[in-house]
Design an enzyme around this catalytic site. Structure first.
Site, PDB file in Angstrom:
ATOM      1  N   ASP A   1       0.841  -1.196   0.000  1.00 63.13           N
ATOM      2  CA  ASP A   1       0.000   0.000   0.000  1.00 63.13           C
ATOM      3  C   ASP A   1       0.881   1.254   0.000  1.00 63.13           C
ATOM      4  O   ASP A   1       0.385   2.370  -0.115  1.00 63.13           O
ATOM      5  CB  ASP A   1      -1.010  -0.005   1.154  1.00 63.13           C
ATOM      6  CG  ASP A   1      -0.336  -0.053   2.521  1.00 63.13           C
ATOM      7  OD1 ASP A   1       0.898  -0.203   2.592  1.00 63.13           O
ATOM      8  OD2 ASP A   1      -1.071   0.067   3.534  1.00 63.13           O
ATOM      9  N   SER A   2       2.208   1.053   0.068  1.00 61.74           N
ATOM     10  CA  SER A   2       3.146   2.162  -0.133  1.00 61.74           C
ATOM     11  C   SER A   2       3.050   2.687  -1.564  1.00 61.74           C
ATOM     12  O   SER A   2       3.678   3.697  -1.889  1.00 61.74           O
ATOM     13  CB  SER A   2       4.578   1.719   0.174  1.00 61.74           C
ATOM     14  OG  SER A   2       4.905   0.547  -0.553  1.00 61.74           O
TER      15      SER A   2
ATOM     16  N   LYS B   1      -1.121  -9.564   2.591  1.00 65.32           N
ATOM     17  CA  LYS B   1      -0.460  -9.099   3.812  1.00 65.32           C
ATOM     18  C   LYS B   1      -1.351  -8.083   4.481  1.00 65.32           C
ATOM     19  O   LYS B   1      -1.986  -7.267   3.796  1.00 65.32           O
ATOM     20  CB  LYS B   1       0.903  -8.458   3.467  1.00 65.32           C
ATOM     21  CG  LYS B   1       1.574  -7.810   4.659  1.00 65.32           C
ATOM     22  CD  LYS B   1       2.988  -7.370   4.355  1.00 65.32           C
ATOM     23  CE  LYS B   1       3.126  -5.959   3.852  1.00 65.32           C
ATOM     24  NZ  LYS B   1       2.510  -4.908   4.672  1.00 65.32           N
TER      25      LYS B   1
ATOM     26  N   GLU C   1      -1.694  -5.585   8.366  1.00 69.40           N
ATOM     27  CA  GLU C   1      -0.977  -5.092   9.544  1.00 69.40           C
ATOM     28  C   GLU C   1      -1.742  -5.409  10.819  1.00 69.40           C
ATOM     29  O   GLU C   1      -2.947  -5.155  10.895  1.00 69.40           O
ATOM     30  CB  GLU C   1      -0.797  -3.567   9.427  1.00 69.40           C
ATOM     31  CG  GLU C   1      -0.032  -3.150   8.185  1.00 69.40           C
ATOM     32  CD  GLU C   1       0.134  -1.637   8.052  1.00 69.40           C
ATOM     33  OE1 GLU C   1      -0.299  -0.889   8.967  1.00 69.40           O
ATOM     34  OE2 GLU C   1       0.686  -1.208   7.028  1.00 69.40           O
TER      35      GLU C   1
ATOM     36  N   GLU D   1       8.781  -4.309  10.913  1.00 66.29           N
ATOM     37  CA  GLU D   1       9.199  -2.975  10.445  1.00 66.29           C
ATOM     38  C   GLU D   1       9.616  -2.106  11.626  1.00 66.29           C
ATOM     39  O   GLU D   1       8.866  -1.957  12.601  1.00 66.29           O
ATOM     40  CB  GLU D   1       8.042  -2.317   9.669  1.00 66.29           C
ATOM     41  CG  GLU D   1       8.420  -0.934   9.154  1.00 66.29           C
ATOM     42  CD  GLU D   1       7.487  -0.386   8.072  1.00 66.29           C
ATOM     43  OE1 GLU D   1       6.555  -1.107   7.645  1.00 66.29           O
ATOM     44  OE2 GLU D   1       7.694   0.769   7.661  1.00 66.29           O
TER      45      GLU D   1
HETATM   46  O1  KIV Z   1       3.556  -1.229   1.756  1.00 65.72           O
HETATM   47  C1  KIV Z   1       4.744  -1.532   1.908  1.00 65.72           C
HETATM   48  O2  KIV Z   1       5.614  -1.169   1.109  1.00 65.72           O
HETATM   49  C2  KIV Z   1       5.100  -2.330   3.057  1.00 65.72           C
HETATM   50  C3  KIV Z   1       6.565  -2.546   3.302  1.00 65.72           C
HETATM   51  C4  KIV Z   1       7.118  -1.355   3.967  1.00 65.72           C
HETATM   52  C5  KIV Z   1       6.818  -3.784   4.071  1.00 65.72           C
HETATM   53  O3  KIV Z   1       4.272  -2.770   3.774  1.00 65.72           O
END
Ligand code: KIV
Length: 277
Positions: A56-57, A125, A127, A194
């Protein structure tokens, strides 16, 4: 993972969940990078990166959002699909964006199913720790591999008071260990750590059977992940824990300047780029 007959590209030909655990058992470091499009997915896959994370980055790196928080599932899916369609070897993981999974295990499953059905990802993934065990268990029972994400969790940045190292002090470190075990017990196939002190990440790595993938978590983890723009030197700023392995931004800027100058000076296109009939 070790090298194959294709120079520089490690085995296996398609990375699957069991390869992740096997790599941990053999103490072979796992590699993960973010990818948000087909162009980068092809390069990273051919370079032998084991896991591509459509993070989500994408929000702050590609879509000009101020953070990951505004990212929607509808913004993620075309990116996940582009990466999944392109990668021939890498295990492709789709991040679930903020607000798309937290409410209940069923909510999480519905979004995860979209990531596999519409995005063709291999895993998701999300969080969070112990409180999301039910979410992990339901996805796992439904055939969807889950990667956990502990430590600094960017979607909770407002609650955590900014981008801060997590797990400092005994109590906080113990909470992280408990969370990591809960994710493993619920069926998670790996956990991203992280911005966690290196000794805490090392302890979690030691107690878990599934691989830990660190980002700002020191060297004693089972693998590393970086946001690709930080890794390649694309941005004007990158976090302390990221190392720049190239200057792709400078090269792109220079190529763009050469192109613009050639057009302005009528040196492009030349006869070799021109159809006469
Ligand atoms: O969204 C992302 O890029 C991440 C990484 C920082 C692990 O979750």
């Amino acid at each position: 993972m070790p090298a194959t007959d294709t120079p520089g590209v490690p085995v296996p030909h398609r990375v699957r969940v069991h390869h992740l655990r096997e790599a941990k058992q053999r103490h072979e470091p796992l590699t993960m990078l973010t990818a948000y499009d087909a162009v980068c997915a092809r390069i990273f896959d051919e370079a032998g990166i084991d896991m591509l994370l459509v993070g989500d980055s994408i929000g702050d790196n590609m879509l000009a959002h101020p953070s990951t928080i505004p990212v929607t599932v509808d913004e993620m899916i075309p990116a996940v699909r582009a990466v999944s369609r392109t990668a021939k070897r890498a295990f492709v993981i789709a991040d679930l964006p903020f607000g798309s999974y937290e409410a209940s295990p069923a909510h999480c499953l519905a979004t995860s199913v979209r990531m596999l059905k519409e995005g063709h990802a291999h895993a998701v993934k999300f969080e969070g720790g112990t409180h999301l065990s039910g979410h992990v268990a339901l996805c796992t029972r439904s055939g969807i591999p889950v990667v956990g994400h502990l430590g600094f969790t960017p979607q909770a940045e407002n609650l955590l008071g900014g981008k801060r190292v997590q797990g400092r002090g005994n109590a906080a470190a113990e909470r992280l260990v408990t969370d990591a075990k809960a994710l493993q017990d619920a069926g998670a196939v790996a956990v991203v750590l992280e911005m966690v002190p290196a000794p805490v990440a090392a302890r979690i790595t030691e107690v878990l059977e599934i691989p830990t993938i660190g980002i700002g978590a020191g060297p004693d983890v089972d693998g590393q992940v970086l946001v690709w723009t930080d890794m390649a030197g694309m941005g004007s700023w990158s976090p302390r824990f990221a190392r720049q392995f190239g200057s792709v931004g400078d090269e792109l800027f220079a190529a763009t300047r050469r192109y613009a100058a050639a057009v302005r000076e009528r040196q492009f296109p030349g006869p070799e780029h021109t159809y006469q009939s």
